[in-house]
Design an enzyme around this catalytic site. Structure first.
Site, PDB file in Angstrom:
ATOM      1  N   ALA A  41       3.562  -6.427   1.701  1.00 32.18           N
ATOM      2  CA  ALA A  41       3.369  -5.335   0.748  1.00 32.18           C
ATOM      3  C   ALA A  41       1.921  -4.846   0.718  1.00 32.18           C
ATOM      4  CB  ALA A  41       3.798  -5.802  -0.641  1.00 32.18           C
ATOM      5  N   ASN A  44       0.930  -3.064   3.878  1.00 27.95           N
ATOM      6  CA  ASN A  44       1.626  -1.767   3.898  1.00 27.95           C
ATOM      7  C   ASN A  44       0.826  -0.727   3.104  1.00 27.95           C
ATOM      8  OD1 ASN A  44       3.785  -2.990   5.217  1.00 27.95           O
ATOM      9  ND2 ASN A  44       5.102  -3.073   3.401  1.00 27.95           N
ATOM     10  N   ASN A 170       6.261  -6.068  -7.874  1.00 31.53           N
ATOM     11  CA  ASN A 170       6.933  -6.527  -6.646  1.00 31.53           C
ATOM     12  C   ASN A 170       7.628  -7.873  -6.803  1.00 31.53           C
ATOM     13  OD1 ASN A 170       6.872  -4.620  -4.639  1.00 31.53           O
ATOM     14  ND2 ASN A 170       4.902  -5.269  -3.790  1.00 31.53           N
ATOM     15  N   ARG A 172      10.021 -10.762  -6.210  1.00 36.71           N
ATOM     16  CA  ARG A 172      10.853 -11.204  -5.089  1.00 36.71           C
ATOM     17  C   ARG A 172      11.632 -12.448  -5.512  1.00 36.71           C
ATOM     18  NH1 ARG A 172       9.644  -6.923  -3.935  1.00 36.71           N
ATOM     19  NH2 ARG A 172       8.689  -6.067  -2.062  1.00 36.71           N
ATOM     20  N   ARG A 231      11.659   4.706 -10.101  1.00 34.83           N
ATOM     21  CA  ARG A 231      13.096   4.677 -10.368  1.00 34.83           C
ATOM     22  C   ARG A 231      13.900   5.208  -9.188  1.00 34.83           C
ATOM     23  NH1 ARG A 231      14.541   7.554 -15.002  1.00 34.83           N
ATOM     24  NH2 ARG A 231      15.993   5.928 -15.611  1.00 34.83           N
ATOM     25  N   GLY A 235      13.296   9.312  -9.354  1.00 36.12           N
ATOM     26  CA  GLY A 235      11.889   9.696  -9.483  1.00 36.12           C
ATOM     27  C   GLY A 235      11.066   8.637 -10.191  1.00 36.12           C
ATOM     28  N   GLY A 261       8.366   1.301  -2.170  1.00 38.51           N
ATOM     29  CA  GLY A 261       7.482   1.039  -3.310  1.00 38.51           C
ATOM     30  C   GLY A 261       6.030   0.940  -2.868  1.00 38.51           C
ATOM     31  N   ASP A 262       5.798   0.291  -1.733  1.00 39.37           N
ATOM     32  CA  ASP A 262       4.424   0.164  -1.220  1.00 39.37           C
ATOM     33  C   ASP A 262       3.888   1.547  -0.830  1.00 39.37           C
ATOM     34  OD1 ASP A 262       4.886  -2.547  -1.437  1.00 39.37           O
ATOM     35  OD2 ASP A 262       5.479  -2.746   0.661  1.00 39.37           O
TER      36      ASP A 262
HETATM   37  O1  KDG Z   1       7.580  -4.207  -0.029  1.00 42.95           O
HETATM   38  C1  KDG Z   1       8.008  -4.472   1.258  1.00 42.95           C
HETATM   39  C2  KDG Z   1       7.781  -5.925   1.408  1.00 42.95           C
HETATM   40  O2  KDG Z   1       8.767  -6.616   0.690  1.00 42.95           O
HETATM   41  C3  KDG Z   1       7.812  -6.409   2.790  1.00 42.95           C
HETATM   42  O3  KDG Z   1       6.857  -5.740   3.575  1.00 42.95           O
HETATM   43  C4  KDG Z   1       7.610  -7.871   2.933  1.00 42.95           C
HETATM   44  O4  KDG Z   1       5.689  -8.344   1.633  1.00 42.95           O
HETATM   45  C5  KDG Z   1       6.838  -8.526   1.864  1.00 42.95           C
HETATM   46  C6  KDG Z   1       7.538  -9.483   1.060  1.00 42.95           C
HETATM   47  O5  KDG Z   1       6.936 -10.500   0.804  1.00 42.95           O
HETATM   48  O6  KDG Z   1       8.659  -9.236   0.637  1.00 42.95           O
END
Ligand code: KDG
Length: 319
Positions: A41, A44, A170, A172, A231, A235, A261-262
């Site tokens: 991310a 990017n 972000n 995950r 969103r 948008g 998003g990045d």
């Molecule tokens: O936002 C995109 C990212 O998810 C991808 O490039 C990989 O950084 C990353 C991750 O850890 O998910």
């Protein structure tokens, strides 16, 4: 400003991964066409800013092997200043399986990777303190105690030096739970100026709210002056220094939404670096998001500044 840069620059800290993406839909199979790319991310965002003519620096640990060399070569080719610590541990791998045309599955192989061995000592104080913007994400703190402390140190240096601190939540779910993310990210958020969050990420941060306006207010309540709620096709809603803005998405055919998003953050931050007002930052953010979703890879399809107009009007064929 650091001696490395003559102009205002963005600095970011994170892990860049090797990405293997299956070209065709279906279960992974022997002999399948798999494309090697790079993901991450923070890098990017650095590439997105650099392609728009902004100055960007990336800090992270990089394996001391062919994949590490590839990462540095590509980032440098994109004009990103890299300040790596080379590390004997391997590069992380991200595998993308296109299980069906519309459904991707992502697998991470990143335990004990070079990037996850980042420590606070890897953060050069002068570079962070000399930046115009520090951009961090919620991914790096999820990689372990060292990376979490490294990001916290970068944020502390920047905040103390009056550098604008930007955080993309972000979240995950493959890396940590929502409760762990909240516990780690809320203290960071309190020191940030600007926060990017998807609808779900904002809901995870602000208890009980659903409406984008309430979510942005809730985020700003922690301290940031600005919050941007992304969103997708609906948008973005932004609360910037107390004023609200709505930015429609740019309609495009979706090819691969990963990295959108990045790209959005990169567009916004490149215009912030250039001293542009909120409306322009949000418009460029939406344009970069549209480039990202309508091309393959996380960052490869991002535009140069002269290409923004390709999606910035209603005629699909520029002649
Ligand atoms: O936002 C995109 C990212 O998810 C991808 O490039 C990989 O950084 C990353 C991750 O850890 O998910």
């Amino acid at each position: 400003m650091s001696r490395r840069h003559k102009e205002p620059y963005l600095v970011t800290v994170g892990e860049t991964l090797a990405a293997l993406s299956a070209s065709r839909p279906g279960p992974l199979s022997l002999g399948a066409d798999v494309r090697l790319g790079l993901a991450g991310a923070e890098s990017n965002v650095a590439v997105g800013v650099s392609r728009l003519g902004g100055s960007a620096t990336w800090i992270g640990r990089v394996s001391d092997d062919a994949l590490g060399d590839l990462i540095l070569r590509e980032l440098r080719a994109e004009g990103v200043t890299t300040l790596p610590v080379r590390d004997p541990a391997p590069t992380s791998l991200l595998l993308k399986e296109r299980r069906t045309t519309g459904h991707n599955r992502t697998y991470y192989y990143r335990t004990h990777s070079a990037g996850s061995r980042l420590v606070p000592e890897d953060i050069p104080e002068d570079v962070v303190a000399g930046a115009a913007v520090l951009h961090v994400t919620g991914i790096t703190p999820a990689l372990g105690d060292g990376p979490a402390r490294a990001v916290a140190r970068a944020v502390d240096i920047a905040a103390d030096a009056g550098v604008t601190v930007s955080l993309d939540i972000n979240f995950r779910s493959l890396l940590w739970s929502e409760a762990e993310a909240r516990a780690a990210l809320i203290p960071l958020l309190r020191r940030c100026d600007l926060v990017f969050a998807g609808q779900h990420e904002a809901e995870l941060t602000v208890d009980g709210a659903k409406d984008p306006g309430r979510l942005a207010e809730g985020i700003c309540h922690f301290g940031p002056a600005s919050a941007v709620i992304k969103r997708g096709a609906e948008g973005a809603y932004a609360l910037i220094d107390g004023r609200s803005y709505r930015q429609p998405a740019i309609p495009v055919q979706v090819h691969d939404s990963v990295g959108a998003g990045d790209a959005f953050a990169a567009g916004y931050l490149a215009e912030l670096l250039a001293g542009e007002p909120p409306e322009r930052r949000l418009r460029t953010a939406a344009l970069l998001g549209a480039f990202a979703v309508s091309t393959a890879g996380d960052w490869e399809g991002l535009p140069r500044r002269s290409e923004l107009r390709l999606l910035d009007h209603h005629d699909d064929n520029v002649r």
